[in-house]
Write an enzyme that holds these catalytic residues in place. Structure first.
Site, PDB file in Angstrom:
ATOM      1  N   GLU A 530     110.265  -4.475  56.320  1.00  0.00           N
ATOM      2  CA  GLU A 530     109.712  -3.151  57.078  1.00  0.00           C
ATOM      3  C   GLU A 530     111.083  -3.379  57.884  1.00  0.00           C
ATOM      4  O   GLU A 530     110.651  -3.249  59.350  1.00  0.00           O
ATOM      5  CB  GLU A 530     108.242  -3.790  57.792  1.00  0.00           C
ATOM      6  CG  GLU A 530     108.663  -2.088  58.352  1.00  0.00           C
ATOM      7  CD  GLU A 530     107.188  -2.256  59.183  1.00  0.00           C
ATOM      8  OE1 GLU A 530     106.639  -0.798  59.305  1.00  0.00           O
ATOM      9  OE2 GLU A 530     106.453  -3.161  58.973  1.00  0.00           O
ATOM     10  N   GLU A 539     119.043   0.961  60.945  1.00  0.00           N
ATOM     11  CA  GLU A 539     118.666   0.184  60.949  1.00  0.00           C
ATOM     12  C   GLU A 539     119.279  -1.631  59.934  1.00  0.00           C
ATOM     13  O   GLU A 539     118.642  -3.075  60.375  1.00  0.00           O
ATOM     14  CB  GLU A 539     116.834   0.326  61.417  1.00  0.00           C
ATOM     15  CG  GLU A 539     116.905   0.848  62.355  1.00  0.00           C
ATOM     16  CD  GLU A 539     115.127   1.134  63.018  1.00  0.00           C
ATOM     17  OE1 GLU A 539     114.887  -0.265  62.251  1.00  0.00           O
ATOM     18  OE2 GLU A 539     114.920   1.941  63.331  1.00  0.00           O
TER      19      GLU A 539
END
Length: 785
Positions: A530, A539
């Site tokens: 995730e 990210e």
């Protein structure tokens, strides 16, 4: 439910059962010359009004100014000078004397700071006559300065009388903008509202007398020709640009009699609206004789009321008449015979035109109840995040706080989709009888487990599919690691193997261990992560999954997610630009930061046309990547690339260059406007079936505005990302906005660079560039690997 045609009684039944936006009503009487008395103001408050306007000066001051201008123009004419001449260096314009007690009824008091001051609407700052323009500026400065001294907190100024598209309009608009900039300096603690129409409707009836009417040439000018509905917005855009997006400069938007098209409504939606002003011409009578608004007007108001700072509704020359309240007495006219109907008349349905001015308030209160209730995405907490800038997370270099994890865990939709994807992967694995890394057991690893919500979903998916699994939970955050151990003991029954490690350094599950040979590491069958950001890869999900891919079993190992795409669209967002502009005064990187923000008060400036959608894909990442790519990464890191091909343009070994990306996208803007930056979104395929009757079935998540409801409705874990431009990019109608974006890396960090250009066609096969931004770069605040 009542409709606009049968809402005679404005029933409030059920109006308080669900939470809806609230209307705040204001009162404006353009004919009033003095502030409201205490009793009159109290009467309005009892009528459900929250604010009232007050004039700053009166007719005595107006007469004095008109006489000064008239006398001066007469003198110029007698001397053979033209008042409209621009060459006025040798001419001395008259200077207005200070205000006197006869010129105003506004004085400092306890109530004055609750009023909204309204400057004289008869001045003409846009006049091409230098005398009229100069006197108008003097009047404005006198009034604003005096109102500020009295304690007024906000002032409404009548908008420019004409736009730049009209004769002399460009000069006049420049004068007007300069005057507003001066006002913001004169009154540094006052909010300044520009009362401007949504668009210039054809003039109907008698117009207000202004100083320009004293000049024959000015008074003879008449508007004509086709209506360009964007000229009024153009004027506002120039005013606030000259004033550098001052946060104290707001809009009082005059609602038109005929509602404008959606493109213009959306344009004003993203502006700093403080009032929507409703005049008598906006209302129409329904069959019961009561005032009402058309469905188009209602829809516009309903849309604007969803803003976090919803505009107030200012009733202009409609609503209660307070002139009869004087000296503490209610001097209503005596009752007449018409006020006492016969019994027969009283029994008839009251289908008559009402003269009671309070029905406007009653209607708006009824209209308030007709709004759709707040949705699950409009909770107070989520609404507070609207247009609030947040620095993007750097989970690789920073350890997240428990509260941050908790916010993400409140999104049930995301975790349900993950559970569904894991379940589909397990079912297909069992259906195909694929070999497992451990005999009879499917080995799963959750990389970056946080506080463990996906670990829980993986266990539930295994139970629902009857699959025998071994679960590993990897987490580098030492604090979250402690929590995972507690979860394993209290919630998972010790079924999970918890490992504190950076996933890129993990060697795999320990199969066996002996003093002689040391640990022997195995492989995993399903890798779950995730790591997605608002732009998919921002990210560093690609870099993280590359680092752990060596433990994934071949050839059947599965990555969840399997792929993700980034999407872009140019937007206008004055609110965010003003916020970033203010931050840039103390933060040199404010305009270089890709901000995570719950975009709401914005306008998508590009339209959907064939071949050029409003939202376009920038690039895609898929996992696992080919072995040949991994081999090249290892070779580059070890310096083993032969023939001088090692190294990247960023000055590094180039081991991460396979995760670089570039896109060039073309968007079409049919109407002129301004772009303040790029909105970024992502979509991800968590798992796609590869065989059987459900081949091609996908489990997906998305924040793509046009597809989120189809793929992951009500998911709130990710807000969009915003790539700002250092200067607003103004472009004409029928423009092609070309966006170039790069994902750059130097093996230690990742950053973005972006460029927006505006091109317009000047012939069947020729284009010219009409505007361009600088190349923006986030390298100074890059994501660290």
């Amino acid at each position: 439910m009542a409709t606009e045609s049968d809402a005679g009684g404005f029933s409030l039944q059920g109006g308080f059962q669900e939470n809806r936006p609230m209307f705040t009503l204001g009162y404006h009487d353009s004919k009033r010359e003095t502030p409201l008395s205490e009793l009159q103001y109290g009467y309005l408050l009892n009528q459900d009004f929250s604010v009232a306007t007050t004039p700053i000066t009166n007719s005595n001051f107006k007469s004095r100014v008109f006489k000064v201008v008239s006398d001066h123009l007469a003198t110029l004419k007698a001397n053979g000078e033209k008042g409209t001449s621009i060459a006025t260096a040798s001419r001395a314009d008259p200077i207005l004397l200070p205000l006197t007690p006869e010129d105003t009824s506004m004085f400092p008091s306890q109530a004055v700071n609750t009023y909204v001051a309204y400057t004289s609407p008869w001045i003409d700052l846009c006049s091409t006559d230098p005398v009229v323009a100069n006197i108008s500026r003097q009047v404005l400065n006198l009034e604003v300065n005096y109102a500020s001294w009295c304690g007024v907190k906000s002032i409404i100024i009548t908008g420019p009388g004409q736009d730049a598209s009209k004769d002399g309009g460009n000069q006049g608009l420049a004068q007007y903008s300069r005057a507003i900039q001066e006002v913001l300096t004169i009154a540094p603690s006052i909010s300044v509202l520009i009362h401007i129409p949504m668009y210039r409707e054809p003039l109907v009836g008698a117009q207000n007398e202004t100083l320009s009417s004293l000049n024959e040439q000015e008074a003879s000018k008449a508007d004509g020709g086709d209506i360009d509905i964007f000229t009024s917005w153009d004027s506002w855009n120039q005013i606030r640009s000259v004033c550098k997006y001052n946060p104290r400069l707001l809009v009082a938007l005059k609602v038109p009699k005929v509602m404008a098209e959606k493109d213009l409504q959306n344009r004003w939606f993203c502006e700093p609206l403080h009032y929507l002003t409703l005049g008598p011409e906006v209302f129409q009578k329904n069959k019961a004789g009561y005032p009402s608004l058309t469905r188009n007007h209602q829809d516009m108001i309903f849309a604007y009321m969803r803003l976090k700072n919803a505009p107030w509704l200012l009733l202009c020359d409609v609503g209660p008449d307070v002139r009869h309240i004087t000296d503490g007495k209610d001097e209503k006219p005596p009752l007449s015979e018409a006020d006492f109907p016969s019994l027969a008349e009283a029994s008839r349905p009251a289908f008559r035109v009402s003269t009671d001015s309070s029905v406007y308030c009653e209607y708006l209160r009824w209209l308030e109840t007709q709004q759709a209730p707040f949705s699950v995405l409009e909770t107070p907490i989520l609404t507070n995040f609207q247009d609030w800038l947040q620095s993007p997370l750097q989970p690789l270099s920073d350890n997240l706080e428990s509260a941050t994890y908790e916010v993400f865990e409140n999104d049930a939709i995301k975790y349900d989709q993950y559970e569904l994807a894991i379940a589909e992967a397990l079912k297909e694995w069992n259906e195909l009888s694929l070999p497992t890394s451990k005999p009879g057991v499917i080995v799963m690893a959750v990389a970056g487990s946080g506080r463990g919500p996906i670990v829980t979903k993986a266990i539930q998916a295994a139970e629902s599919t009857g699959s025998k699994v071994e679960v590993w939970a990897l987490e580098k955050n030492p604090n979250a690691y402690v929590y995972l151990l507690r979860q394993n003991a209290q919630k998972w029954g010790g079924k999970v193997n918890v490992v504190k490690t950076d996933m890129r350094e993990w060697k795999g599950p320990v199969v066996s261990e002996s003093p002689e040979t040391g640990p022997v590491y195995g492989k995993i069958d399903i890798l779950i992560s995730e790591l997605l950001g608002s732009f998919g890869d921002n990210e560093l999900s690609p870099e993280c999954l590359d680092g752990i891919q060596h433990v994934l079993a071949k050839p059947h190992g599965i990555s969840i997610p399997q792929s993700y795409t980034a999407h872009l669209s140019p937007i206008a967002t004055p609110k965010l630009y003003a916020d970033i502009y203010t931050r840039a005064l103390t933060d040199a990187t404010a305009f270089d930061t890709p901000w995570v923000v719950s975009l709401f008060q914005l306008d998508f400036v590009a339209q959907k046309v064939p071949g050029h959608p409003r939202f376009q894909e920038a690039w895609e990442f898929s996992h696992p990547i080919p072995d040949s790519t991994l081999d090249a990464v290892v070779a580059r890191r070890s310096g083993g690339v032969v023939g001088g091909t090692g190294g990247s343009m960023a000055g590094a070994a180039g081991a991460n260059d396979h995760n670089s990306r570039f896109c060039h996208l073309t968007f079409v803007a049919r109407t002129r406007g301004v772009a303040h930056g790029l909105a970024g979104y992502f979509e991800s395929t968590l798992y796609e079936r590869k065989s059987g009757p459900n081949k091609g079935k996908k489990c997906e998540i998305s924040i793509h505005p046009e597809r989120i409801d189809e793929k992951s409705k009500d998911m709130v874990s990710w807000f969009p990302i915003f790539f700002p431009l250092k200067q607003p990019l103004y472009f004409p109608a029928d423009t092609e906005l070309e966006v170039s974006m790069w994902r750059q890396t130097d093996d230690t960090k990742v950053w973005y660079e972006w460029l927006v250009e505006a091109w317009t066609w000047v012939g069947p096969s020729a284009r010219v560039k009409v505007a361009s931004s600088d190349i923006c770069s986030s390298r100074k605040i890059a994501c660290l690997m």
